[in-house]
Design a protein around this motif. Structure first.
Motif, PDB file in Angstrom:
ATOM      1  N   VAL B  25      41.267  47.959  66.354  1.00 58.64           N
ATOM      2  CA  VAL B  25      40.348  48.577  65.378  1.00 58.64           C
ATOM      3  C   VAL B  25      39.103  47.700  65.226  1.00 58.64           C
ATOM      4  O   VAL B  25      37.970  48.199  65.249  1.00 58.64           O
ATOM      5  CB  VAL B  25      41.032  48.778  64.018  1.00 58.64           C
ATOM      6  CG1 VAL B  25      40.057  49.405  63.013  1.00 58.64           C
ATOM      7  CG2 VAL B  25      42.268  49.657  64.154  1.00 58.64           C
ATOM      8  N   GLN B  29      35.621  49.490  66.348  1.00 56.96           N
ATOM      9  CA  GLN B  29      35.140  50.283  65.213  1.00 56.96           C
ATOM     10  C   GLN B  29      33.632  50.534  65.291  1.00 56.96           C
ATOM     11  O   GLN B  29      33.179  51.654  65.016  1.00 56.96           O
ATOM     12  CB  GLN B  29      35.525  49.632  63.881  1.00 56.96           C
ATOM     13  CG  GLN B  29      35.010  48.221  63.684  1.00 56.96           C
ATOM     14  CD  GLN B  29      35.381  47.698  62.300  1.00 56.96           C
ATOM     15  OE1 GLN B  29      34.644  47.883  61.358  1.00 56.96           O
ATOM     16  NE2 GLN B  29      36.522  47.058  62.192  1.00 56.96           N
ATOM     17  N   LYS B  30      32.884  49.515  65.670  1.00 56.61           N
ATOM     18  CA  LYS B  30      31.431  49.693  65.681  1.00 56.61           C
ATOM     19  C   LYS B  30      30.978  50.688  66.760  1.00 56.61           C
ATOM     20  O   LYS B  30      30.194  51.612  66.463  1.00 56.61           O
ATOM     21  CB  LYS B  30      30.720  48.344  65.826  1.00 56.61           C
ATOM     22  CG  LYS B  30      29.227  48.450  65.600  1.00 56.61           C
ATOM     23  CD  LYS B  30      28.558  47.106  65.427  1.00 56.61           C
ATOM     24  CE  LYS B  30      27.064  47.316  65.217  1.00 56.61           C
ATOM     25  NZ  LYS B  30      26.348  46.051  65.005  1.00 56.61           N
ATOM     26  N   ILE B  33      32.075  54.260  65.638  1.00 57.26           N
ATOM     27  CA  ILE B  33      31.351  54.814  64.490  1.00 57.26           C
ATOM     28  C   ILE B  33      29.898  55.114  64.871  1.00 57.26           C
ATOM     29  O   ILE B  33      29.321  56.102  64.396  1.00 57.26           O
ATOM     30  CB  ILE B  33      31.463  53.894  63.259  1.00 57.26           C
ATOM     31  CG1 ILE B  33      31.342  54.729  61.988  1.00 57.26           C
ATOM     32  CG2 ILE B  33      30.426  52.809  63.243  1.00 57.26           C
ATOM     33  CD1 ILE B  33      31.873  54.041  60.763  1.00 57.26           C
ATOM     34  N   ASN B  34      29.316  54.314  65.753  1.00 50.20           N
ATOM     35  CA  ASN B  34      27.943  54.600  66.190  1.00 50.20           C
ATOM     36  C   ASN B  34      27.887  55.870  67.029  1.00 50.20           C
ATOM     37  O   ASN B  34      26.966  56.678  66.888  1.00 50.20           O
ATOM     38  CB  ASN B  34      27.375  53.411  66.975  1.00 50.20           C
ATOM     39  CG  ASN B  34      26.700  52.419  66.050  1.00 50.20           C
ATOM     40  OD1 ASN B  34      25.574  52.645  65.596  1.00 50.20           O
ATOM     41  ND2 ASN B  34      27.396  51.345  65.726  1.00 50.20           N
ATOM     42  N   PHE B  37      28.433  58.741  64.575  1.00 50.00           N
ATOM     43  CA  PHE B  37      27.265  58.870  63.695  1.00 50.00           C
ATOM     44  C   PHE B  37      26.120  59.583  64.410  1.00 50.00           C
ATOM     45  O   PHE B  37      25.480  60.486  63.852  1.00 50.00           O
ATOM     46  CB  PHE B  37      26.834  57.485  63.214  1.00 50.00           C
ATOM     47  CG  PHE B  37      25.576  57.491  62.407  1.00 50.00           C
ATOM     48  CD1 PHE B  37      25.462  58.275  61.268  1.00 50.00           C
ATOM     49  CD2 PHE B  37      24.483  56.714  62.780  1.00 50.00           C
ATOM     50  CE1 PHE B  37      24.287  58.290  60.521  1.00 50.00           C
ATOM     51  CE2 PHE B  37      23.315  56.725  62.041  1.00 50.00           C
ATOM     52  CZ  PHE B  37      23.212  57.512  60.904  1.00 50.00           C
ATOM     53  N   ARG B  38      25.878  59.196  65.657  1.00 51.21           N
ATOM     54  CA  ARG B  38      24.781  59.845  66.402  1.00 51.21           C
ATOM     55  C   ARG B  38      25.140  61.273  66.796  1.00 51.21           C
ATOM     56  O   ARG B  38      24.255  62.084  67.074  1.00 51.21           O
ATOM     57  CB  ARG B  38      24.417  59.024  67.644  1.00 51.21           C
ATOM     58  CG  ARG B  38      23.751  57.704  67.317  1.00 51.21           C
ATOM     59  CD  ARG B  38      22.451  57.901  66.572  1.00 51.21           C
ATOM     60  NE  ARG B  38      21.920  56.646  66.050  1.00 51.21           N
ATOM     61  CZ  ARG B  38      20.952  56.564  65.153  1.00 51.21           C
ATOM     62  NH1 ARG B  38      20.398  57.663  64.668  1.00 51.21           N
ATOM     63  NH2 ARG B  38      20.526  55.403  64.719  1.00 51.21           N
ATOM     64  N   TYR B  43      26.513  59.599  57.939  1.00 52.83           N
ATOM     65  CA  TYR B  43      27.291  58.357  57.976  1.00 52.83           C
ATOM     66  C   TYR B  43      28.677  58.522  57.352  1.00 52.83           C
ATOM     67  O   TYR B  43      29.672  58.015  57.886  1.00 52.83           O
ATOM     68  CB  TYR B  43      26.513  57.253  57.264  1.00 52.83           C
ATOM     69  CG  TYR B  43      27.188  55.901  57.348  1.00 52.83           C
ATOM     70  CD1 TYR B  43      27.180  55.187  58.542  1.00 52.83           C
ATOM     71  CD2 TYR B  43      27.824  55.349  56.244  1.00 52.83           C
ATOM     72  CE1 TYR B  43      27.802  53.954  58.636  1.00 52.83           C
ATOM     73  CE2 TYR B  43      28.448  54.121  56.324  1.00 52.83           C
ATOM     74  CZ  TYR B  43      28.429  53.423  57.522  1.00 52.83           C
ATOM     75  OH  TYR B  43      29.058  52.207  57.611  1.00 52.83           O
ATOM     76  N   ALA B  47      32.170  57.922  59.285  1.00 53.49           N
ATOM     77  CA  ALA B  47      33.186  56.940  58.897  1.00 53.49           C
ATOM     78  C   ALA B  47      34.562  57.595  58.785  1.00 53.49           C
ATOM     79  O   ALA B  47      35.577  57.047  59.232  1.00 53.49           O
ATOM     80  CB  ALA B  47      32.794  56.290  57.574  1.00 53.49           C
ATOM     81  N   ALA B  50      35.771  58.537  62.268  1.00 54.76           N
ATOM     82  CA  ALA B  50      36.168  57.329  63.010  1.00 54.76           C
ATOM     83  C   ALA B  50      37.557  56.880  62.569  1.00 54.76           C
ATOM     84  O   ALA B  50      38.388  56.477  63.388  1.00 54.76           O
ATOM     85  CB  ALA B  50      35.146  56.219  62.784  1.00 54.76           C
ATOM     86  N   GLN B  51      37.813  56.986  61.283  1.00 56.78           N
ATOM     87  CA  GLN B  51      39.146  56.621  60.784  1.00 56.78           C
ATOM     88  C   GLN B  51      40.201  57.553  61.406  1.00 56.78           C
ATOM     89  O   GLN B  51      41.256  57.099  61.866  1.00 56.78           O
ATOM     90  CB  GLN B  51      39.180  56.716  59.262  1.00 56.78           C
ATOM     91  CG  GLN B  51      40.464  56.151  58.682  1.00 56.78           C
ATOM     92  CD  GLN B  51      40.389  55.991  57.170  1.00 56.78           C
ATOM     93  OE1 GLN B  51      39.314  55.795  56.621  1.00 56.78           O
ATOM     94  NE2 GLN B  51      41.522  56.064  56.510  1.00 56.78           N
ATOM     95  N   PHE B  54      40.985  56.500  64.975  1.00 53.23           N
ATOM     96  CA  PHE B  54      41.875  55.337  65.117  1.00 53.23           C
ATOM     97  C   PHE B  54      43.315  55.679  64.729  1.00 53.23           C
ATOM     98  O   PHE B  54      44.255  55.153  65.333  1.00 53.23           O
ATOM     99  CB  PHE B  54      41.346  54.157  64.301  1.00 53.23           C
ATOM    100  CG  PHE B  54      40.213  53.450  64.976  1.00 53.23           C
ATOM    101  CD1 PHE B  54      40.433  52.644  66.086  1.00 53.23           C
ATOM    102  CD2 PHE B  54      38.908  53.598  64.533  1.00 53.23           C
ATOM    103  CE1 PHE B  54      39.392  52.012  66.737  1.00 53.23           C
ATOM    104  CE2 PHE B  54      37.856  52.971  65.169  1.00 53.23           C
ATOM    105  CZ  PHE B  54      38.096  52.176  66.275  1.00 53.23           C
TER     106      PHE B  54
END
Lengths: 168, 185
Positions: B25, B29-30, B33-34, B37-38, B43, B47, B50-51, B54
């Motif tokens: 994780v 994660q970065k 999430i990026n 997000f895109r 956002y 998030a 993304a959770q 995972f």
């Protein structure tokens, strides 16, 4: 602006060395392609420079909390499935009249399950006989019925397991 | 964390040491999430998605195919989850192979070429917003390539598309973005 053949292949690294050499020679003579290449590279550079965001604070902790919860749930359902199978097997032995076999010989245990299966089969047979009058009762029936019972237990256990996995 | 270490972590998690999953994780994660997000442009949604990614990855870990990199597998889950989210949100999606002449411009041209000032932060922000106007199929590959710096081959594995299609979409997506920024369409 016209677009010459090979521009896309050149800009997406789809050319071998000789093709690339030829296209670069062409670029020296073609202002349209030169402009297109410059624009595409500028766009690529800009795209690569888009600012990145960070994950929110506590993101990992939130994921791991959920992971732990799912794991506990899965373990609980697995334990439940095992318990159901054990109870069903014990019930089969008790109903088959061979409780002592639990601590004894595995062959006797299997025989007990077979007996229970046979009992079930007999019951089904009798009910069917009344309803339809047509289920054969042969010498291999007790073993087959025991095996069917085991398979049913296994299917039930897997169903419970998959259900618990689906909830995770 | 290299590929071997990732596989060791995966083995440990599969054997019941769920706490080791935290390393994966933290590592991904970065980028995840990026990417999301895109793709979705919000956002909070990113998030949350993304959770989900995972969690889905954790519960499906037994099905991880070791012939791929873990990151490829994880991004495949992320793309599927994100596309599913976008479908449900009913974001305007145009046929992937159709032309893109029908898009409504979000930014009006002031006469100067946006490409002249692409280094400007404002234009970068506009570019981030312009990505949202791309059809999801193009957005997916352009984000993976330029934001997540995935190779063409990795993108082909993540999306299940032929390599040539990936390259074609990335090339066309950049042209679409240029048109969107220029306000030509």
């Amino acid at each position: 602006m016209k677009e010459c053949m090979g521009l896309q292949a050149y800009l997406t690294d789809a050319m071998d060395v000789s093709e690339k050499g030829r296209f670069e020679a062409h670029l020296a003579d073609c202002s349209d392609c030169r402009a297109a290449v410059e624009e595409d590279r500028a766009m690529s550079a800009a795209l690569s420079g888009i600012p990145k965001v960070n994950a929110p604070a506590g993101f990992t902790a939130a994921v791991m909390r959920e992971v732990s919860a799912r794991r506990r749930s899965r373990l609980a359902w697995s334990a439940y499935g095992v318990a159901v199978v054990l109870v069903a097997a014990l019930a089969g032995m008790i109903l088959g009249g061979n409780v002592g076999a639990v601590a004894g010989d595995a062959a006797v245990l299997i025989q007990s399950l077979s007996d229970f299966g046979a009992s079930l089969y007999t019951a089904v047979h009798n009910i069917s006989a009344v309803l339809f009058g047509a289920l054969p009762l042969g010498p291999g029936t007790p073993l087959a019925a025991g095996a069917v019972f085991f398979i049913l237990c296994f299917v039930f256990y897997k169903t419970v397991f998959e259900f618990s996995a689906g909830r995770r | 964390m290299d590929v071997t270490e990732e596989l060791q972590v995966i083995d440990a998690v599969l054997k019941g040491d769920a706490d080791r999953y935290e390393a994966l994780v933290n590592r991904y994660q970065k980028p995840i999430i990026n990417f999301i997000f895109r793709m979705v442009g919000n956002y909070e949604d990113a998030a949350e998605l993304a959770q989900d990614v995972f969690i889905k990855s954790y519960v499906s870990l037994a099905g991880f195919n070791r012939q791929y990199r873990f990151s490829t597998w994880l991004f495949r889950i992320a793309t599927n989850r994100t596309i599913d989210f976008l479908r449900k949100r009913k974001v305007a999606v145009v046929s992937m192979e159709g032309d893109y002449e029908d898009y409504t411009p979000q930014y009006k041209s002031d006469g100067s070429s946006p490409l002249d000032t692409l280094e400007d932060n404002r234009v970068k922000a506009l570019l981030g917003d312009a990505i949202q106007q791309l059809p999801a199929e193009y957005r997916e590959v352009i984000v993976l390539y330029h934001v997540n710096e995935a190779s063409y081959e990795e993108i082909a594995e993540i999306t299940g598309l032929p390599l040539g299609t990936v390259k074609n979409r990335i090339f066309r997506a950049r042209k679409m973005l240029k048109k969107i920024l220029e306000g030509e369409i």
